[in-house]
Write a protein that holds these residues in place. Structure first.
Motif, PDB file in Angstrom:
ATOM      1  N   MET A   1       0.814  -1.191   0.000  1.00 41.67           N
ATOM      2  CA  MET A   1       0.000   0.000   0.000  1.00 41.67           C
ATOM      3  C   MET A   1       0.862   1.261   0.000  1.00 41.67           C
ATOM      4  O   MET A   1       0.487   2.242  -0.628  1.00 41.67           O
ATOM      5  CB  MET A   1      -0.933  -0.036   1.217  1.00 41.67           C
ATOM      6  CG  MET A   1      -1.965   1.037   1.178  1.00 41.67           C
ATOM      7  SD  MET A   1      -3.051   0.777  -0.223  1.00 41.67           S
ATOM      8  CE  MET A   1      -4.441   1.667   0.262  1.00 41.67           C
ATOM      9  N   ASP A   2       1.992   1.214   0.710  1.00 43.65           N
ATOM     10  CA  ASP A   2       2.901   2.358   0.727  1.00 43.65           C
ATOM     11  C   ASP A   2       3.420   2.665  -0.671  1.00 43.65           C
ATOM     12  O   ASP A   2       3.553   3.834  -1.046  1.00 43.65           O
ATOM     13  CB  ASP A   2       4.091   2.104   1.665  1.00 43.65           C
ATOM     14  CG  ASP A   2       3.711   2.247   3.131  1.00 43.65           C
ATOM     15  OD1 ASP A   2       2.679   2.892   3.405  1.00 43.65           O
ATOM     16  OD2 ASP A   2       4.457   1.719   3.972  1.00 43.65           O
ATOM     17  N   PHE A   3       3.705   1.606  -1.437  1.00 42.90           N
ATOM     18  CA  PHE A   3       4.198   1.799  -2.803  1.00 42.90           C
ATOM     19  C   PHE A   3       3.193   2.606  -3.623  1.00 42.90           C
ATOM     20  O   PHE A   3       3.558   3.534  -4.337  1.00 42.90           O
ATOM     21  CB  PHE A   3       4.468   0.449  -3.472  1.00 42.90           C
ATOM     22  CG  PHE A   3       4.895   0.589  -4.908  1.00 42.90           C
ATOM     23  CD1 PHE A   3       6.215   0.875  -5.223  1.00 42.90           C
ATOM     24  CD2 PHE A   3       3.977   0.479  -5.949  1.00 42.90           C
ATOM     25  CE1 PHE A   3       6.617   1.026  -6.537  1.00 42.90           C
ATOM     26  CE2 PHE A   3       4.362   0.631  -7.259  1.00 42.90           C
ATOM     27  CZ  PHE A   3       5.692   0.899  -7.558  1.00 42.90           C
ATOM     28  N   ILE A   4       1.917   2.236  -3.529  1.00 35.19           N
ATOM     29  CA  ILE A   4       0.878   2.919  -4.299  1.00 35.19           C
ATOM     30  C   ILE A   4       0.778   4.387  -3.879  1.00 35.19           C
ATOM     31  O   ILE A   4       0.688   5.276  -4.724  1.00 35.19           O
ATOM     32  CB  ILE A   4      -0.478   2.206  -4.142  1.00 35.19           C
ATOM     33  CG1 ILE A   4      -0.397   0.817  -4.787  1.00 35.19           C
ATOM     34  CG2 ILE A   4      -1.607   3.018  -4.757  1.00 35.19           C
ATOM     35  CD1 ILE A   4      -1.603  -0.056  -4.557  1.00 35.19           C
ATOM     36  N   LEU A   5       0.818   4.624  -2.588  1.00 33.29           N
ATOM     37  CA  LEU A   5       0.723   6.006  -2.106  1.00 33.29           C
ATOM     38  C   LEU A   5       1.926   6.843  -2.503  1.00 33.29           C
ATOM     39  O   LEU A   5       1.802   8.021  -2.844  1.00 33.29           O
ATOM     40  CB  LEU A   5       0.555   6.025  -0.584  1.00 33.29           C
ATOM     41  CG  LEU A   5      -0.773   5.455  -0.061  1.00 33.29           C
ATOM     42  CD1 LEU A   5      -0.771   5.419   1.458  1.00 33.29           C
ATOM     43  CD2 LEU A   5      -1.939   6.264  -0.588  1.00 33.29           C
ATOM     44  N   GLN A   6       3.115   6.245  -2.436  1.00 30.74           N
ATOM     45  CA  GLN A   6       4.329   6.987  -2.773  1.00 30.74           C
ATOM     46  C   GLN A   6       4.509   7.163  -4.279  1.00 30.74           C
ATOM     47  O   GLN A   6       5.187   8.089  -4.722  1.00 30.74           O
ATOM     48  CB  GLN A   6       5.550   6.286  -2.183  1.00 30.74           C
ATOM     49  CG  GLN A   6       5.590   6.346  -0.668  1.00 30.74           C
ATOM     50  CD  GLN A   6       6.730   5.527  -0.084  1.00 30.74           C
ATOM     51  OE1 GLN A   6       7.501   4.913  -0.819  1.00 30.74           O
ATOM     52  NE2 GLN A   6       6.844   5.529   1.240  1.00 30.74           N
ATOM     53  N   ASN A   7       3.912   6.284  -5.067  1.00 34.57           N
ATOM     54  CA  ASN A   7       4.090   6.321  -6.528  1.00 34.57           C
ATOM     55  C   ASN A   7       2.744   6.451  -7.237  1.00 34.57           C
ATOM     56  O   ASN A   7       2.516   5.837  -8.280  1.00 34.57           O
ATOM     57  CB  ASN A   7       4.817   5.062  -6.986  1.00 34.57           C
ATOM     58  CG  ASN A   7       6.203   4.969  -6.414  1.00 34.57           C
ATOM     59  OD1 ASN A   7       7.058   5.777  -6.730  1.00 34.57           O
ATOM     60  ND2 ASN A   7       6.411   4.009  -5.518  1.00 34.57           N
TER      61      ASN A   7
END
Length: 141
Positions: A1-7
């Protein structure tokens, strides 16, 4: 989920690209294409496409593509399979404006033809592209 938010920008681009790739299939255009007159000529020459003119007899007689076989749109369901035996043969469906040929493409697909195309703009576009038009009744070229 962090990946989606950061990218999120990359994810948005990927989703948009996927949507654009799937759009032709989702909009009912999968397998049938609307071709420009020049693309139609290439299909006829390179893939030996069969040209089926779905106009009325009067419209066909007034001007048609030279290799076109005349099968009015209302008779297409009965006569197309008799006219073109191999359902793998590419078909180019043509009418005066491109509207009836779209309806005819649906009939051809229903009959099992695999490669169905229509001429965008119909014979009007063909004439506007200064491509040859033959006149006369069916069988007279």
């Amino acid at each position: 989920m962090d990946f989606i938010l950061q990218n999120w920008v990359l994810v948005l681009i990927a989703v948009t690209a996927l949507a654009l790739l799937l759009w032709p299939m989702l909009s009912g255009g999968g397998g049938a294409g609307s071709l420009t007159p020049n693309e139609a000529v290439q299909l006829i020459n390179r893939e030996k496409a069969a040209v089926i003119d779905v106009c009325s007899l009067d419209e066909y007689t007034a001007g048609h593509i030279g290799s076109a076989k005349h099968v009015p749109v209302d008779e297409l369901e009965k006569r197309l399979s008799q006219t073109i035996k191999n359902k793998a043969t590419p078909l180019l469906l043509v009418c005066a404006s491109g509207i009836r040929s779209k309806r005819a493409a649906g009939v051809a697909k229903k009959l099992g033809f695999e490669k169905v195309h229509t001429l965008a703009g119909g014979m009007g576009a063909w004439r506007a592209a200064a491509l040859p038009v033959h006149k006369g009744p069916p069988g007279k070229g």
